[in-house]
Design a protein around this motif. Sequence first.
Motif, PDB file in Angstrom:
ATOM      1  N   GLU A 180       0.857  -1.185   0.000  1.00 26.73           N
ATOM      2  CA  GLU A 180       0.000   0.000   0.000  1.00 26.73           C
ATOM      3  C   GLU A 180       0.891   1.231   0.000  1.00 26.73           C
ATOM      4  OE1 GLU A 180      -3.000   0.143   3.123  1.00 26.73           O
ATOM      5  OE2 GLU A 180      -2.725  -2.010   3.402  1.00 26.73           O
ATOM      6  N   MET A 181       0.405   2.317  -0.564  1.00 26.02           N
ATOM      7  CA  MET A 181       1.105   3.595  -0.481  1.00 26.02           C
ATOM      8  C   MET A 181       0.560   4.338   0.737  1.00 26.02           C
ATOM      9  SD  MET A 181       3.247   3.583  -2.977  1.00 26.02           S
ATOM     10  CE  MET A 181       3.840   5.256  -2.848  1.00 26.02           C
ATOM     11  N   VAL A 182       1.458   4.909   1.548  1.00 24.98           N
ATOM     12  CA  VAL A 182       1.052   5.697   2.706  1.00 24.98           C
ATOM     13  C   VAL A 182       1.813   7.016   2.676  1.00 24.98           C
ATOM     14  CG1 VAL A 182       0.451   3.728   4.167  1.00 24.98           C
ATOM     15  CG2 VAL A 182       2.779   4.609   4.219  1.00 24.98           C
ATOM     16  N   THR A 183       1.197   8.055   3.242  1.00 24.71           N
ATOM     17  CA  THR A 183       1.835   9.358   3.354  1.00 24.71           C
ATOM     18  C   THR A 183       2.117   9.619   4.823  1.00 24.71           C
ATOM     19  OG1 THR A 183       0.637  10.151   1.416  1.00 24.71           O
ATOM     20  CG2 THR A 183       1.610  11.823   2.851  1.00 24.71           C
ATOM     21  N   LEU A 184       3.387   9.860   5.133  1.00 29.29           N
ATOM     22  CA  LEU A 184       3.806  10.168   6.500  1.00 29.29           C
ATOM     23  C   LEU A 184       4.628  11.448   6.455  1.00 29.29           C
ATOM     24  CD1 LEU A 184       5.016   6.573   7.468  1.00 29.29           C
ATOM     25  CD2 LEU A 184       2.860   7.644   8.121  1.00 29.29           C
ATOM     26  N   ASP A 185       4.229  12.438   7.233  1.00 29.99           N
ATOM     27  CA  ASP A 185       4.927  13.727   7.259  1.00 29.99           C
ATOM     28  C   ASP A 185       5.101  14.308   5.860  1.00 29.99           C
ATOM     29  OD1 ASP A 185       5.191  13.666  10.053  1.00 29.99           O
ATOM     30  OD2 ASP A 185       7.071  12.548   9.922  1.00 29.99           O
TER      31      ASP A 185
ATOM     32  N   ASP B 216       2.325  -5.127   5.257  1.00 27.72           N
ATOM     33  CA  ASP B 216       1.929  -5.470   6.625  1.00 27.72           C
ATOM     34  C   ASP B 216       2.135  -4.209   7.458  1.00 27.72           C
ATOM     35  OD1 ASP B 216       1.228  -8.097   5.884  1.00 27.72           O
ATOM     36  OD2 ASP B 216       3.307  -8.749   6.109  1.00 27.72           O
ATOM     37  N   ASP B 217       2.946  -4.242   8.505  1.00 24.61           N
ATOM     38  CA  ASP B 217       3.191  -3.044   9.307  1.00 24.61           C
ATOM     39  C   ASP B 217       4.561  -2.434   9.031  1.00 24.61           C
ATOM     40  OD1 ASP B 217       0.714  -3.046  10.606  1.00 24.61           O
ATOM     41  OD2 ASP B 217       1.415  -4.451  12.124  1.00 24.61           O
ATOM     42  N   SER B 218       5.286  -2.925   8.023  1.00 20.21           N
ATOM     43  CA  SER B 218       6.606  -2.408   7.692  1.00 20.21           C
ATOM     44  C   SER B 218       6.508  -1.303   6.650  1.00 20.21           C
ATOM     45  CB  SER B 218       7.509  -3.526   7.155  1.00 20.21           C
ATOM     46  OG  SER B 218       7.683  -4.523   8.125  1.00 20.21           O
ATOM     47  N   VAL B 219       7.312  -0.261   6.829  1.00 20.23           N
ATOM     48  CA  VAL B 219       7.320   0.884   5.929  1.00 20.23           C
ATOM     49  C   VAL B 219       8.659   0.933   5.205  1.00 20.23           C
ATOM     50  CG1 VAL B 219       7.162   3.395   5.793  1.00 20.23           C
ATOM     51  CG2 VAL B 219       5.745   2.150   7.415  1.00 20.23           C
ATOM     52  N   TYR B 220       8.605   1.162   3.882  1.00 22.26           N
ATOM     53  CA  TYR B 220       9.794   1.180   3.043  1.00 22.26           C
ATOM     54  C   TYR B 220       9.851   2.480   2.257  1.00 22.26           C
ATOM     55  CZ  TYR B 220       9.581  -3.931   3.602  1.00 22.26           C
ATOM     56  OH  TYR B 220       9.531  -5.198   4.106  1.00 22.26           O
ATOM     57  N   LYS B 221      11.074   2.909   1.891  1.00 27.08           N
ATOM     58  CA  LYS B 221      11.245   4.013   0.958  1.00 27.08           C
ATOM     59  C   LYS B 221      12.206   3.562  -0.134  1.00 27.08           C
ATOM     60  CE  LYS B 221      15.182   6.415   3.025  1.00 27.08           C
ATOM     61  NZ  LYS B 221      15.693   7.675   3.509  1.00 27.08           N
ATOM     62  N   VAL B 222      12.127   4.207  -1.287  1.00 29.22           N
ATOM     63  CA  VAL B 222      13.014   3.877  -2.398  1.00 29.22           C
ATOM     64  C   VAL B 222      14.337   4.613  -2.195  1.00 29.22           C
ATOM     65  CG1 VAL B 222      13.376   4.043  -4.881  1.00 29.22           C
ATOM     66  CG2 VAL B 222      11.116   3.502  -3.989  1.00 29.22           C
ATOM     67  N   VAL B 223      15.430   3.873  -2.333  1.00 30.89           N
ATOM     68  CA  VAL B 223      16.774   4.444  -2.282  1.00 30.89           C
ATOM     69  C   VAL B 223      17.561   3.912  -3.478  1.00 30.89           C
ATOM     70  CG1 VAL B 223      16.808   4.678   0.235  1.00 30.89           C
ATOM     71  CG2 VAL B 223      17.677   2.591  -0.800  1.00 30.89           C
ATOM     72  N   LEU B 224      18.583   4.640  -3.878  1.00 29.32           N
ATOM     73  CA  LEU B 224      19.462   4.183  -4.953  1.00 29.32           C
ATOM     74  C   LEU B 224      20.754   3.662  -4.353  1.00 29.32           C
ATOM     75  CD1 LEU B 224      19.029   6.979  -7.634  1.00 29.32           C
ATOM     76  CD2 LEU B 224      18.012   4.700  -7.615  1.00 29.32           C
ATOM     77  N   ASN B 225      21.180   2.500  -4.814  1.00 28.38           N
ATOM     78  CA  ASN B 225      22.434   1.897  -4.385  1.00 28.38           C
ATOM     79  C   ASN B 225      23.187   1.520  -5.650  1.00 28.38           C
ATOM     80  OD1 ASN B 225      24.515   0.603  -3.101  1.00 28.38           O
ATOM     81  ND2 ASN B 225      23.225  -0.821  -1.960  1.00 28.38           N
ATOM     82  N   ASP B 226      24.302   2.193  -5.923  1.00 33.11           N
ATOM     83  CA  ASP B 226      25.045   2.012  -7.178  1.00 33.11           C
ATOM     84  C   ASP B 226      24.148   2.213  -8.397  1.00 33.11           C
ATOM     85  OD1 ASP B 226      27.497   1.520  -5.938  1.00 33.11           O
ATOM     86  OD2 ASP B 226      27.083  -0.634  -5.788  1.00 33.11           O
ATOM     87  N   GLY B 227      23.236   3.194  -8.289  1.00 35.44           N
ATOM     88  CA  GLY B 227      22.357   3.529  -9.399  1.00 35.44           C
ATOM     89  C   GLY B 227      21.148   2.631  -9.566  1.00 35.44           C
ATOM     90  N   LYS B 228      21.020   1.612  -8.731  1.00 43.03           N
ATOM     91  CA  LYS B 228      19.895   0.680  -8.821  1.00 43.03           C
ATOM     92  C   LYS B 228      18.911   0.974  -7.689  1.00 43.03           C
ATOM     93  CE  LYS B 228      18.573  -4.145  -8.909  1.00 43.03           C
ATOM     94  NZ  LYS B 228      18.831  -5.477  -8.482  1.00 43.03           N
TER      95      LYS B 228
END
Length: 67
Positions: free
Chosen positions: A31-36, A44-56
């Motif tokens: 699901e997409m959620v908006t926080l701050d 489930d109850d875990s929240v993730y964000k997209v990050v780049l690692n070596d361009g991936k």
Amino acid sequence: GIFYSKAADGQYKVIVPPAGALVDSLPDDYEMVTLDGNEYYKVDDSVYKVVLNDGKPYFEVMGQLMS
């Protein structure tokens, strides 16, 4: 999307995803959620964000939402 830890008895048990862990994909039922004012992915109850690692792009575990 499932994280395991090896217990003292040698058996593996399912644990909550640790903050900072990187995964390359999320299950289709996220699901997409908006926080701050920022958009995050919730599984489930875990929240993730997209990050780049070596361009991936990866999904980094931010933590758990408390009910």
